[in-house]
Design a protein around this motif. Structure first.
Motif, short mmCIF file in Angstrom:
data_model
loop_
_atom_site.label_atom_id
_atom_site.label_comp_id
_atom_site.label_asym_id
_atom_site.label_seq_id
_atom_site.Cartn_x
_atom_site.Cartn_y
_atom_site.Cartn_z
N TYR A 190 -8.01 1.55 -1.46
CA TYR A 190 -8.10 2.59 -2.48
C TYR A 190 -8.86 3.80 -1.93
CZ TYR A 190 -9.15 4.94 -6.90
OH TYR A 190 -9.25 5.86 -7.90
N VAL A 191 -8.24 5.01 -2.05
CA VAL A 191 -8.88 6.24 -1.57
C VAL A 191 -8.96 7.30 -2.66
CG1 VAL A 191 -8.23 5.89 0.84
CG2 VAL A 191 -6.65 7.10 -0.69
N GLY A 192 -8.37 7.03 -3.83
CA GLY A 192 -8.42 8.00 -4.92
C GLY A 192 -7.36 9.07 -4.82
N THR A 193 -7.40 10.01 -5.75
CA THR A 193 -6.41 11.08 -5.78
C THR A 193 -6.54 11.98 -4.55
OG1 THR A 193 -7.96 12.37 -7.12
CG2 THR A 193 -6.27 11.13 -8.30
N PRO A 194 -5.42 12.55 -4.07
CA PRO A 194 -4.09 12.45 -4.66
C PRO A 194 -3.25 11.28 -4.16
CG PRO A 194 -4.05 14.01 -2.87
CD PRO A 194 -5.47 13.52 -2.97
N PHE A 195 -3.71 10.61 -3.09
CA PHE A 195 -2.86 9.57 -2.47
C PHE A 195 -3.04 8.20 -3.12
CE2 PHE A 195 -3.85 12.71 0.88
CZ PHE A 195 -2.57 13.20 1.08
N ILE A 196 -4.16 7.97 -3.76
CA ILE A 196 -4.51 6.72 -4.44
C ILE A 196 -4.79 5.61 -3.45
CG2 ILE A 196 -3.97 5.12 -6.31
CD1 ILE A 196 -4.19 8.10 -7.10
N PHE A 197 -3.81 5.27 -2.58
CA PHE A 197 -4.01 4.20 -1.60
C PHE A 197 -3.63 4.69 -0.20
CE2 PHE A 197 -3.38 1.67 -5.50
CZ PHE A 197 -4.51 0.86 -5.43
N SER A 198 -4.34 4.16 0.78
CA SER A 198 -3.95 4.37 2.18
C SER A 198 -3.51 3.03 2.76
CB SER A 198 -5.12 4.93 3.00
OG SER A 198 -6.16 3.97 3.12
N PHE A 199 -2.66 3.08 3.78
CA PHE A 199 -2.08 1.88 4.37
C PHE A 199 -2.32 1.88 5.87
CE2 PHE A 199 0.08 2.69 0.43
CZ PHE A 199 0.30 1.44 -0.12
N ARG A 200 -2.66 0.70 6.39
CA ARG A 200 -2.91 0.55 7.83
C ARG A 200 -2.34 -0.77 8.30
NH1 ARG A 200 -6.81 -1.97 10.99
NH2 ARG A 200 -7.88 -2.72 9.11
N GLN A 201 -1.70 -0.74 9.45
CA GLN A 201 -1.15 -1.97 10.00
C GLN A 201 -2.25 -2.78 10.68
OE1 GLN A 201 1.47 -2.42 13.70
NE2 GLN A 201 3.00 -2.29 12.05
N LEU A 202 -2.41 -4.03 10.27
CA LEU A 202 -3.42 -4.90 10.87
C LEU A 202 -2.83 -5.71 12.01
CD1 LEU A 202 -6.27 -6.16 10.79
CD2 LEU A 202 -5.35 -7.87 9.21
N SER A 203 -1.62 -6.23 11.83
CA SER A 203 -0.98 -7.01 12.88
C SER A 203 0.50 -6.64 12.94
CB SER A 203 -1.11 -8.51 12.63
OG SER A 203 -0.31 -9.25 13.54
N PRO A 204 1.02 -6.27 14.12
CA PRO A 204 2.43 -5.90 14.24
C PRO A 204 3.35 -7.07 14.53
CG PRO A 204 1.32 -5.46 16.30
CD PRO A 204 0.27 -6.02 15.37
N SER A 205 2.79 -8.27 14.69
CA SER A 205 3.63 -9.40 15.12
C SER A 205 3.42 -10.68 14.34
CB SER A 205 3.37 -9.69 16.61
OG SER A 205 2.00 -9.97 16.84
N VAL A 206 2.32 -10.81 13.62
CA VAL A 206 2.05 -12.02 12.85
C VAL A 206 2.33 -11.73 11.38
CG1 VAL A 206 0.27 -13.61 12.07
CG2 VAL A 206 0.33 -12.90 14.46
N GLY A 207 3.07 -12.62 10.74
CA GLY A 207 3.36 -12.47 9.32
C GLY A 207 3.28 -13.81 8.62
#
Length: 540
Positions: free
Chosen positions: A246-263
Motif C-alpha cells: 500500500y502506497v496511497g493515492t494516486p496509485f494505491i498499491f505498488s507491485f514488485r517481483q520477489l521471485s521470477p522462477s518460483v511459484g
C-alpha cells in the motif's frame, strides 16, 4: 558386547531422499502416521467424526468464531451450509437469488477470507459470495449468502483475499461475451470497506475511490492465490511471486517481483506462520519471509513427494497450519487414492524443522478452529478403557476447547476432528518408524565391512495403558541386498526393559510399530551388539 545409544530421535524426523547408510543414527529412513516433537517420535493422533449428518458432500470448510458463537461453514459444489455449535444444528445458507445453486468443482474448490468480520467466499465460476452480519455484528443463520456487493456483472475471480480494509480479486474471468475471456495475470482491488461490511465499490475508473486493477505481466504464468504477509500482500503465480504494498493515492498499491522462477502449485497451498509463508510450490515446499524464498525439502523428502504425487490430480493439493502443534501439513493426492482426493500429508514442524508423514482420509480440504472432542471424557469413570490409559495430565481439559484441524472428506461425506482418540475414525491406525543402513560397530564407529551380531534393543519409550508395540530388527550383508526383517518382537515398557533378539549383518536397522487403540512416545533406543569379524561370518 557393546551398547550403541541413539537419542534425540525426533530431532530431524524422516529423510527419504538420502540412502539410509548415509544418514546420522538419529534420522529415520521411513515411517508413517508419526509426528516429531520435544526431540521424540510420537504416534500421530487419531481423528473422529464431528458435526454428524453433514447435509452436503463437503468440498471446503472454514471456521468463523465470534464472541457470541462458533460457526463452521461447509461449501459443496452447489450449496453452502453452516453448523452453529450452540444449537448443534446445520443451516442452509445457499444463495436464493438467480441463478441459485453454485457451480464449484472438486478440482478448483473454493477459497474464503474474512474482512471486518464478514465471510467472503469464491470458487472461480460464480460471483463471489458474502455472509452479511446482523445489526449486532454477528452472523445470522437465517441470512443466506449473497452475491458480493457492487462486484462487476459477468466477472468471476479464481481467488479473493482480504488485505487491510480492501478485498483483492486474483485471476479474473469476463463471462459477458459468447465465450469466457481470461485475464489470468490481473489483480483487481476494491475501495476500502467500512467496519463489518464489504466494500461498496469496485470501479477502477472512478478517481474518487481507491479501487483499481493491475496486470502482473512480467512473467507468463497465471495468478493462483495470495495472502497478507505483515504490511505486504504476496501474490503467487504458477511461475513467480510478487509483493503488493500500500502506497496511497494516486496509485494505491505498488507491485514488485520477489521471485521470477518460483511459484505456487495451486490455490489454497499457502499458510502463514511467524511472519512467514509456508507454501507448496512448483517442485518444492518453500518458506517466504517477504525478502527471499527458501526451499526446505531438498535432501529430505522432495523426491518422495514429487514422485508420489498424482500428477493428474495435483490441483487438489492444499496446505493447512496446525498452530497448536506448530505444524504445517502439505496435503496431496497419490495414485493410491481410489477417489482422487488428498490421502497423504507431509508434516513439517516449524519449531524443530522435522519432517514426518501421515495418512489422511481422502480429503478435499482442512479447516482450523474450535470444536469439542467427541472422545473427551468428563469423569474418570467415563474414561475408556481407564483413566490411566492417557499419556497426558490427568486434569487436562484443554483438548475439548483448543483449536484443532477439522477435515472435510469428500469421499465419506463426513467431517473429522483431528487429535481425537487414537483411531482413524472407527478403524485402528497402523503407525511405524524405521531406520535401516546403520553400520556402527562395538566401538561405535561406522564400518560396513564388519558383521555385527544384534543381541537386544533397549527402547526409551512410553506406551499408554498396558499395551505393547512391535519391534523388528533388520539386517543386510550389503547395500544392494534387501533388508531381512525378523518377526515382530512385542515390547511393553511396563514389564520389559529390552527386546532380546538374534540377527546379524554388516548393516542393521530397527522398526517400531503399533496397530492398536493407544498412543506412544519414543525418545531413543540403544542397540546391544557384538562384532563378528570381516570374514567367515554368516547371517542368521
Amino acid at each position: 558386547m557393546a551398547l550403541i545409544p541413539v537419542d534425540n530421535v525426533g530431532q530431524v524426523g524422516i529423510v527419504k531422499d538420502i540412502n539410509p547408510w548415509q544418514l546420522p543414527p538419529n534420522v529415520w529412513s521411513d515411517g508413517n502416521n508419526v509426528r516429531a516433537e520435544h526431540g521424540a517420535i510420537m504416534k500421530s493422533p487419531g481423528y473422529a467424526e464431528v458435526m454428524a449428518t453433514c447435509p452436503i458432500v463437503p468440498l471446503y470448510i472454514t471456521n468463523l468464531n465470534t464472541p457470541a458463537d462458533n460457526y463452521w461453514i461447509v461449501a459443496g459444489t452447489a450449496e453452502i451450509h453452516v453448523y452453529k455449535e450452540s444449537a448443534d444444528t446445520w443451516y442452509d445458507i445457499t444463495r436464493t437469488t438467480t441463478p441459485g445453486d453454485y457451480s464449484a468443482t472438486a478440482e478448483e474448490n473454493w477459497t474464503s477470507t474474512v474482512i471486518g468480520g464478514v465471510l467472503v467466499m469464491t470458487n472461480g465460476f460464480d460471483d463471489p459470495q458474502f455472509w452479511a452480519l446482523d445489526a449486532t455484528g454477528e452472523p445470522d443463520v437465517t441470512t443466506v449468502m449473497t452475491d458480493l456487493t457492487a462486484w462487476p456483472t459477468d466477472l468471476e475471480c479464481y481467488s479473493m483475499r482480504a488485505f487491510r480494509s480492501f478485498l483483492v480479486a486474483l485471476n479474473v474471468t469476463d463471462s459477458s461475451g459468447a465465450s469466457d475471456e481470461r485475464f489470468t495475470r490481473k489483480v483487481k482491488w476494491s475501495t476500502e470497506a467500512a467496519t463489518q461490511v464489504v466494500p461498496a465499490d469496485w470501479d477502477e475508473t472512478d478517481a474518487t475511490i481507491d479501487a483499481g486493477e493491475y496486470e502482473l505481466a512480467d512473467t507468463r504464468g497465471g495468478i493462483l492465490d495470495g495472502m497478507p504477509l505483515g504490511d505486504t500482500f504476496m501474490i503467487y503465480k504458477d511461475d513467480s511471486i510478487y509483493s503488493m504494498t500500500y502506497v496511497g493515492t494516486p496509485f494505491i498499491f505498488s507491485f514488485r517481483q520477489l521471485s521470477p522462477s518460483v511459484g505456487a502449485l495451486t490455490k489454497n497451498c499457502i499458510a502463514e506462520f511467524e511472519d512467514k509463508h509456508f507454501f507448496f510450490g512448483n517442485g518444492d515446499i518453500y518458506i517466504n519471509d517477504g525478502r527471499q524464498v527458501k526451499s526446505i525439502l531438498p535432501h529430505k523428502i522432495r523426491d518422495y513427494v514429487f514422485s508420489f504425487i498424482d500428477g493428474a490430480q495435483y490441483k487438489k493439493s492444499f496446505v493447512v497450519a496446525d498452530y497448536g502443534n506448530t505444524e504445517m501439513w502439505a496435503c496431496f493426492p497419490t495414485p493410491e487414492s481410489a477417489s482422487n482426493q488428498c490421502n497423504k500429508a507431509v508434516v513439517w514442524n516449524w519449531t524443530n524443522g522435522a519432517f514426518t508423514i501421515r495418512d489422511i482420509p481422502d480429503l478435499s480440504h482442512i479447516g482450523y478452529g474450535s470444536i469439542a472432542d467427541p472422545n473427551a471424557f468428563t469423569t474418570w469413570a467415563a474414561a475408556i478403557p481407564t483413566w490411566s490409559s492417557a499419556l497426558g495430565w490427568w486434569s487436562a481439559t484443554w483438548s475439548t476447547v483448543e483449536n484443532v484441524l477439522v477435515m472435510a472428506s469428500l469421499t465419506d461425506t463426513k467431517l473429522y476432528r483431528n487429535a481425537s482418540g487414537n483411531k482413524e475414525d472407527t478403524s485402528l491406525m497402523t503407525s511405524y518408524v524405521e531406520r535401516t543402513g546403520m553400520s556402527n560397530t562395538a566401538q561405535n564407529n561406522p564400518d560396513q565391512t564388519v558383521v555385527k551380531r544384534i543381541k537386544a534393543i533397549w527402547p526409551k519409550m512410553q506406551v499408554s495403558g498396558d499395551n505393547t508395540v512391535n519391534v523388528y530388527v533388520g539386517t543386510q550383508m550389503s547395500t544392494e541386498e534387501a533388508v531381512s526383517w525378523t518377526s515382530a518382537y512385542t515390547f511393553n515398557p511396563d514389564t520389559q526393559s529390552k527386546v532380546s533378539c538374534r540377527a546379524s549383518g554388516k548393516l542393521y536397522g530397527v522398526k517400531f510399530e503399533s496397530t492398536g487403540d493407544f498412543d506412544w512416545r519414543l525418545d531413543g533406543y540403544t542397540v546391544e551388539l557384538e562384532d563378528g569379524g570381516r570374514r567367515g561370518s554368516r547371517s542368521y
